[in-house]
Design a protein around this motif. Sequence first.
Motif, PDB file in Angstrom:
ATOM      1  N   PRO A 193      59.174 -50.136  19.350  1.00 45.43           N
ATOM      2  CA  PRO A 193      58.230 -50.942  20.138  1.00 45.43           C
ATOM      3  C   PRO A 193      57.186 -50.091  20.852  1.00 45.43           C
ATOM      4  O   PRO A 193      56.036 -50.526  21.030  1.00 45.43           O
ATOM      5  N   GLY A 194      57.541 -48.881  21.220  1.00 47.70           N
ATOM      6  CA  GLY A 194      56.592 -47.986  21.879  1.00 47.70           C
ATOM      7  C   GLY A 194      55.463 -47.512  20.987  1.00 47.70           C
ATOM      8  O   GLY A 194      54.506 -46.905  21.481  1.00 47.70           O
ATOM      9  N   ASP A 195      55.550 -47.775  19.680  1.00 38.96           N
ATOM     10  CA  ASP A 195      54.465 -47.431  18.759  1.00 38.96           C
ATOM     11  C   ASP A 195      53.385 -48.509  18.715  1.00 38.96           C
ATOM     12  O   ASP A 195      52.359 -48.325  18.053  1.00 38.96           O
ATOM     13  N   THR A 196      53.594 -49.607  19.393  1.00 37.78           N
ATOM     14  CA  THR A 196      52.614 -50.682  19.424  1.00 37.78           C
ATOM     15  C   THR A 196      51.321 -50.187  20.051  1.00 37.78           C
ATOM     16  O   THR A 196      51.310 -49.673  21.175  1.00 37.78           O
ATOM     17  N   ALA A 197      50.216 -50.319  19.298  1.00 35.96           N
ATOM     18  CA  ALA A 197      48.929 -49.808  19.766  1.00 35.96           C
ATOM     19  C   ALA A 197      47.847 -50.141  18.755  1.00 35.96           C
ATOM     20  O   ALA A 197      48.125 -50.608  17.645  1.00 35.96           O
ATOM     21  N   LEU A 198      46.627 -49.868  19.153  1.00 35.31           N
ATOM     22  CA  LEU A 198      45.483 -49.879  18.230  1.00 35.31           C
ATOM     23  C   LEU A 198      45.349 -48.460  17.692  1.00 35.31           C
ATOM     24  O   LEU A 198      45.240 -47.514  18.479  1.00 35.31           O
ATOM     25  N   TYR A 199      45.377 -48.320  16.381  1.00 37.95           N
ATOM     26  CA  TYR A 199      45.358 -47.006  15.743  1.00 37.95           C
ATOM     27  C   TYR A 199      43.964 -46.730  15.169  1.00 37.95           C
ATOM     28  O   TYR A 199      43.405 -47.553  14.425  1.00 37.95           O
ATOM     29  N   TYR A 200      43.442 -45.560  15.517  1.00 44.25           N
ATOM     30  CA  TYR A 200      42.101 -45.154  15.100  1.00 44.25           C
ATOM     31  C   TYR A 200      42.165 -43.954  14.166  1.00 44.25           C
ATOM     32  O   TYR A 200      42.906 -43.004  14.414  1.00 44.25           O
ATOM     33  N   CYS A 201      41.333 -43.988  13.139  1.00 41.82           N
ATOM     34  CA  CYS A 201      41.140 -42.855  12.254  1.00 41.82           C
ATOM     35  C   CYS A 201      39.945 -42.042  12.746  1.00 41.82           C
ATOM     36  O   CYS A 201      38.942 -42.626  13.188  1.00 41.82           O
ATOM     37  N   VAL A 202      40.053 -40.726  12.650  1.00 38.17           N
ATOM     38  CA  VAL A 202      39.018 -39.846  13.173  1.00 38.17           C
ATOM     39  C   VAL A 202      38.744 -38.728  12.167  1.00 38.17           C
ATOM     40  O   VAL A 202      39.676 -38.226  11.520  1.00 38.17           O
ATOM     41  N   ALA A 203      37.487 -38.341  12.075  1.00 35.06           N
ATOM     42  CA  ALA A 203      37.081 -37.229  11.222  1.00 35.06           C
ATOM     43  C   ALA A 203      36.253 -36.250  12.038  1.00 35.06           C
ATOM     44  O   ALA A 203      35.511 -36.646  12.947  1.00 35.06           O
ATOM     45  N   ASP A 204      36.387 -34.955  11.689  1.00 36.56           N
ATOM     46  CA  ASP A 204      35.652 -33.949  12.450  1.00 36.56           C
ATOM     47  C   ASP A 204      35.368 -32.755  11.541  1.00 36.56           C
ATOM     48  O   ASP A 204      36.287 -32.235  10.914  1.00 36.56           O
ATOM     49  N   PRO A 205      34.109 -32.304  11.489  1.00 38.14           N
ATOM     50  CA  PRO A 205      33.805 -31.139  10.646  1.00 38.14           C
ATOM     51  C   PRO A 205      34.324 -29.825  11.224  1.00 38.14           C
ATOM     52  O   PRO A 205      34.369 -28.809  10.531  1.00 38.14           O
ATOM     53  N   ARG A 206      34.712 -29.832  12.501  1.00 38.54           N
ATOM     54  CA  ARG A 206      35.254 -28.625  13.120  1.00 38.54           C
ATOM     55  C   ARG A 206      36.711 -28.421  12.741  1.00 38.54           C
ATOM     56  O   ARG A 206      37.431 -29.368  12.429  1.00 38.54           O
ATOM     57  N   ASN A 207      37.140 -27.189  12.815  1.00 34.63           N
ATOM     58  CA  ASN A 207      38.527 -26.855  12.520  1.00 34.63           C
ATOM     59  C   ASN A 207      39.340 -26.967  13.798  1.00 34.63           C
ATOM     60  O   ASN A 207      39.682 -25.971  14.430  1.00 34.63           O
ATOM     61  N   SER A 208      39.641 -28.207  14.197  1.00 28.17           N
ATOM     62  CA  SER A 208      40.375 -28.471  15.429  1.00 28.17           C
ATOM     63  C   SER A 208      41.500 -29.434  15.153  1.00 28.17           C
ATOM     64  O   SER A 208      41.306 -30.437  14.458  1.00 28.17           O
TER      65      SER A 208
END
Length: 119
Positions: free
Chosen positions: A87-102
């Motif tokens: 239940p603690g995984d309930t959330a809005l999940y976002y995908c992210v992209a970044d050209p930096r090596n982070s």
Amino acid sequence: QVQLVESGGGLVQAGGSLRLSCVVSGGTISSYTMGWYRQAPGNERELVASISRGSTPYYEDAVRGRFTISRDNDRNTVILQMDSLEPGDTALYYCVADPRNSYRPSEYWGQGTRVTVSS
């Protein structure tokens, strides 16, 4: 213009699984570090997992051993396989992209897909 579109969210019972997908357009994901964040109601947005351009994964402690991040450069897609959901995984999940090596990518964001885990 880089665009990210997430899919695969939904309602699942505790202990179940979901598979989130993120398709990227306007850019080639082989050039990006990719990641997934989530935000639960009343909480700050938090990193879930990321994967480097060389496909080295990183996981936050809360999901390590339960979630798996992978990338398919041919399909310009990133996958988050979520098992043993709580239940603690309930959330809005976002995908992210970044050209930096982070390991905390933050440049380009999708609109999110909602995950609800019932007890």
